[in-house]
Scaffold this active site. Structure first.
Site, PDB file in Angstrom:
ATOM      1  N   HIS A 184      34.985  42.309  27.013  1.00  0.00           N
ATOM      2  CA  HIS A 184      36.445  42.466  26.985  1.00  0.00           C
ATOM      3  C   HIS A 184      37.014  41.857  25.705  1.00  0.00           C
ATOM      4  CE1 HIS A 184      37.041  43.994  30.946  1.00  0.00           C
ATOM      5  NE2 HIS A 184      36.535  42.943  31.567  1.00  0.00           N
TER       6      HIS A 184
ATOM      7  N   GLY B  41      62.108  36.575  43.641  1.00  0.00           N
ATOM      8  CA  GLY B  41      62.036  35.348  42.840  1.00  0.00           C
ATOM      9  C   GLY B  41      62.779  35.387  41.531  1.00  0.00           C
ATOM     10  N   THR B  42      63.602  36.426  41.319  1.00  0.00           N
ATOM     11  CA  THR B  42      64.294  36.501  40.039  1.00  0.00           C
ATOM     12  C   THR B  42      65.658  35.818  40.080  1.00  0.00           C
ATOM     13  OG1 THR B  42      64.836  38.722  40.730  1.00  0.00           O
ATOM     14  CG2 THR B  42      63.215  38.504  39.002  1.00  0.00           C
ATOM     15  N   GLY B  43      65.999  35.238  41.206  1.00  0.00           N
ATOM     16  CA  GLY B  43      67.239  34.457  41.231  1.00  0.00           C
ATOM     17  C   GLY B  43      68.413  35.152  41.897  1.00  0.00           C
ATOM     18  N   LYS B  44      68.133  36.080  42.810  1.00  0.00           N
ATOM     19  CA  LYS B  44      69.238  36.774  43.477  1.00  0.00           C
ATOM     20  C   LYS B  44      69.993  35.827  44.406  1.00  0.00           C
ATOM     21  CE  LYS B  44      66.418  39.970  45.063  1.00  0.00           C
ATOM     22  NZ  LYS B  44      65.151  39.624  44.402  1.00  0.00           N
TER      23      LYS B  44
ATOM     24  N   GLU C  92      32.547  39.386  30.132  1.00  0.00           N
ATOM     25  CA  GLU C  92      33.801  38.848  29.595  1.00  0.00           C
ATOM     26  C   GLU C  92      33.827  38.919  28.073  1.00  0.00           C
ATOM     27  OE1 GLU C  92      36.240  38.382  31.433  1.00  0.00           O
ATOM     28  OE2 GLU C  92      35.225  38.348  33.370  1.00  0.00           O
TER      29      GLU C  92
ATOM     30  N   ASP D 162      38.137  46.132  37.285  1.00  0.00           N
ATOM     31  CA  ASP D 162      38.496  46.807  36.035  1.00  0.00           C
ATOM     32  C   ASP D 162      38.595  48.309  36.258  1.00  0.00           C
ATOM     33  OD1 ASP D 162      38.253  44.405  34.810  1.00  0.00           O
ATOM     34  OD2 ASP D 162      36.235  44.764  34.033  1.00  0.00           O
TER      35      ASP D 162
HETATM   36  P1  ADP Z   1      65.242  35.847  45.067  1.00  0.00           P
HETATM   37  O1  ADP Z   1      65.567  36.757  43.934  1.00  0.00           O
HETATM   38  O2  ADP Z   1      63.946  36.195  45.704  1.00  0.00           O
HETATM   39  O3  ADP Z   1      66.364  35.663  46.016  1.00  0.00           O
HETATM   40  P2  ADP Z   1      65.724  33.086  44.531  1.00  0.00           P
HETATM   41  O4  ADP Z   1      67.107  33.209  44.054  1.00  0.00           O
HETATM   42  O5  ADP Z   1      65.516  32.581  45.892  1.00  0.00           O
HETATM   43  O6  ADP Z   1      64.958  34.447  44.352  1.00  0.00           O
HETATM   44  O7  ADP Z   1      64.933  32.194  43.482  1.00  0.00           O
HETATM   45  C1  ADP Z   1      63.967  31.269  43.870  1.00  0.00           C
HETATM   46  C2  ADP Z   1      63.960  30.082  42.946  1.00  0.00           C
HETATM   47  O8  ADP Z   1      63.574  30.448  41.637  1.00  0.00           O
HETATM   48  C3  ADP Z   1      65.317  29.450  42.772  1.00  0.00           C
HETATM   49  O9  ADP Z   1      65.558  28.510  43.747  1.00  0.00           O
HETATM   50  C4  ADP Z   1      65.217  28.813  41.404  1.00  0.00           C
HETATM   51  O10 ADP Z   1      64.640  27.535  41.481  1.00  0.00           O
HETATM   52  C5  ADP Z   1      64.268  29.705  40.662  1.00  0.00           C
HETATM   53  N1  ADP Z   1      64.973  30.652  39.783  1.00  0.00           N
HETATM   54  C6  ADP Z   1      64.934  31.995  39.869  1.00  0.00           C
HETATM   55  N2  ADP Z   1      65.656  32.568  38.883  1.00  0.00           N
HETATM   56  C7  ADP Z   1      66.189  31.569  38.158  1.00  0.00           C
HETATM   57  C8  ADP Z   1      67.044  31.519  37.018  1.00  0.00           C
HETATM   58  N3  ADP Z   1      67.508  32.626  36.426  1.00  0.00           N
HETATM   59  N4  ADP Z   1      67.399  30.315  36.549  1.00  0.00           N
HETATM   60  C9  ADP Z   1      66.944  29.193  37.137  1.00  0.00           C
HETATM   61  N5  ADP Z   1      66.142  29.174  38.209  1.00  0.00           N
HETATM   62  C10 ADP Z   1      65.749  30.332  38.730  1.00  0.00           C
END
Ligand code: ADP
Length: 530
Positions: A313, A89-92, A310, A384
């Site tokens: 904590h 989910g980091t935008g690869k 809680e 915990d």
């Molecule tokens: P993965 O790293 O798992 O391939 P994805 O590229 O599929 O992740 O990212 C999933 C979604 O998260 C994208 O479609 C986008 O909407 C959002 N996303 C992730 N990173 C970014 C970023 N740097 N900027 C904007 N959107 C992002």
């Protein structure tokens, strides 16, 4: 005539030309999706927020595709591929799409698992087919998502003469990437979140020459990502993107996209004309902690026990230098948790021992409060205790932080060497166990000490919790007075608002990434009773 007609019919069905998708004969064809120039790829670098280092690297790939002559004239070779490594989910995928969109070339996309089929030899044939298609369309980009599905390190032992389908596929991939045949103009981008388990042959220069790290976004990147995703959302002026970014440490780009979408849905559910700050807060809470379950039946006694836990904590963490600042505490059941405390973890690259000890102490605060103020302990602290034990074990065995066994690390970052056997003796194992117990006991006592000192404040906090169900930083501040220490995030922001530049941190090798232990993800500290 009937027999021949029947035979033709069957052959047609098998070759899949009869309108069906893929027959028996097309099983070896690659399943790659092609996005052409005029296809639906309209992603550009503008859509990718943050990730500046990764972007610089891939911008060069765009240059290679657009202007190969500039490089080949000087005798350079165009790189064959780049591996995007980073958590999910980091935008690869987004980055790979942006490369194709910017370079305006066809883009083949498939997932590593698409090569795999129950028939032997199919994977290799699909790889061949993919590269054949790609070469026809060169220059182009082939994107293989989750390449670890095929690229995992090959085993040393052939498994009893069986034909290992995955190894064949990988071998074919290796030859296609760097075989005799030239595949000029085909650049392969692959994504994985586990580069460490990939086959060494795949990573060597000439194949994936470049590894591009795509990390979880930091504060500034999160602000940028929020801004990208807020473009299409009708918000009102109550929204403060910076605060939102601060509330979402450890979120990936995909999580942030999810928050924005969820907030819009929540606002729509309440028939609002624009999405407000509260909707975003609710969306963040929901994503971290799960759905609120007000219908879950808890007795008054249980409620009191959860409140005391809680509040424990909250009290302990308020009085510790390094504990993450508290945002809110609730005893409304959410997801699997019966109660939760929300913290704002600090954005740290390296963590000092004291910070780990403080975290351990505040995590133990719940159980300590139960023992002190209820007189009995419960299963509520199971989650915990699990975290504390893992943390203590990591401190002793991975970070070399215990006084009895200093500077030792039994962590194997390659994940291959130790296997079932342990790299230390029985004696050492006993020492490690003793050190782990000592650390935990010390912190437990420390938590009890703090709770005894602030017992009346704790009681007040627990009572407020029982009556109101949710309390915020302000309430804790009202009871205990302002917290002595400023959070580091505040300091970063303060220094950013000044004209001078941020000092660059010295290059210190990163700690081994033991996900549970160094994880900065916001945790809803759950009182897990299920
Ligand atoms: P993965 O790293 O798992 O391939 P994805 O590229 O599929 O992740 O990212 C999933 C979604 O998260 C994208 O479609 C986008 O909407 C959002 N996303 C992730 N990173 C970014 C970023 N740097 N900027 C904007 N959107 C992002």
């Amino acid at each position: 005539v009937l027999l021949i007609a029947f035979w033709f019919f069957i052959m047609k069905r098998m070759s899949g030309k009869d309108g069906g998708s893929g027959g028996v004969f097309s099983v070896g064809k690659s399943k790659a999706k092609i996005f052409d120039k005029d296809g639906p790829i309209q992603v550009t670098f503008k859509d990718v927020a943050g990730l500046s280092e990764a972007k610089t690297e891939v911008e060069e790939i765009v240059e290679f595709l657009k202007n190969p002559k500039r490089y080949t004239d000087l005798g350079g070779k165009i790189p064959k591929g780049a591996l995007l490594v980073g958590p999910p989910g980091t935008g690869k995928t987004l980055l790979a799409k942006a490369v194709a969109g910017e370079a305006n070339v066809p883009f083949f996309s498939m997932s590593g698992s698409d090569f795999v089929e129950m028939f032997v030899g199919v994977g290799a044939s699909r790889v061949r087919d993919l590269f054949r298609q790609a070469k026809e369309k060169a220059p182009c980009i082939v994107f293989i998502d989750e390449i670890d599905a095929v690229g995992r390190a090959r085993g040393k032992k052939p498994n009893m003469g069986a034909n290992d389908e995955r190894e064949n596929t990988l071998n074919q991939l290796l030859t296609e990437m760097d075989g005799f045949g030239s595949n000029s103009g085909v650049i392969i981008l692959a994504a994985t979140n586990r580069a460490d388990i990939l086959d060494k042959a795949l990573l060597r220069a000439g194949r994936f020459d470049r590894q591009i790290y795509v990390d979880l976004p930091d504060l500034n990147d999160r602000v940028a990502i929020f801004n990208v995703h807020l473009r299409n959302i009708k918000t009102d002026e109550s929204l403060d993107v910076e605060t939102l970014a601060r509330q979402t440490p450890g979120f990936s780009g995909a999580d942030i996209a999810n928050v924005c979408n969820e907030a819009a849905l929540i606002a729509a559910r309440h028939n609002k004309s624009s999405v407000q700050r509260q909707d975003f807060n609710d969306a963040v809470d929901r994503i971290i902690g799960g759905l609120e379950k007000r219908s879950k039946i808890t007795t008054d006694e249980e409620k009191r026990s959860i409140a005391i836990h809680e509040a424990g904590h909250a009290t302990v963490s308020w009085h510790l230098r390094y504990a993450s600042p508290l945002i809110k505490v609730t005893i409304v059941p959410r997801g699997k948790a019966l109660g939760a405390a929300w913290y704002l973890p600090e954005e740290r690259q390296i963590t000092p021992t004291e910070a780990l000890l403080d975290e351990m102490c505040s995590t133990l605060g719940g159980r300590a409060a139960e023992e002190l103020f209820l007189g009995h302990i419960s299963t509520g602290a199971a989650n915990d205790l699990e975290r504390v034990t893992k943390l203590a074990y990591a401190m002793v065995a991975y970070y070399g932080m215990s006084s009895k066994l200093p500077n030792l690390c039994y962590y194997d970052s390659t994940g291959q060497q130790y296997g079932l056997s342990k790299p230390y003796s029985e004696e050492r194992a006993k020492d490690i166990d003793a050190e782990v117990s000592r650390l935990i006991n010390e912190q437990y006592e420390r938590a009890k000490q703090i709770l005894k000192q602030y017992a009346s404040g704790h009681g007040e906090l627990a009572d407020t919790l029982i009556s109101r169900e949710v309390i915020f930083t302000e309430d804790v501040e009202r009871i205990f007075g302002p917290r002595q220490w400023k959070s580091r995030t505040d300091e970063i922001f303060a220094s950013q608002n000044e004209p001078k530049a941020l000092p660059t941190p010295p290059a210190i090798p990163a700690l081994p990434d033991v996900s549970e232990e160094t994880d900065n993800t916001p945790k809803a500290e759950s009182t897990d009773n299920d």
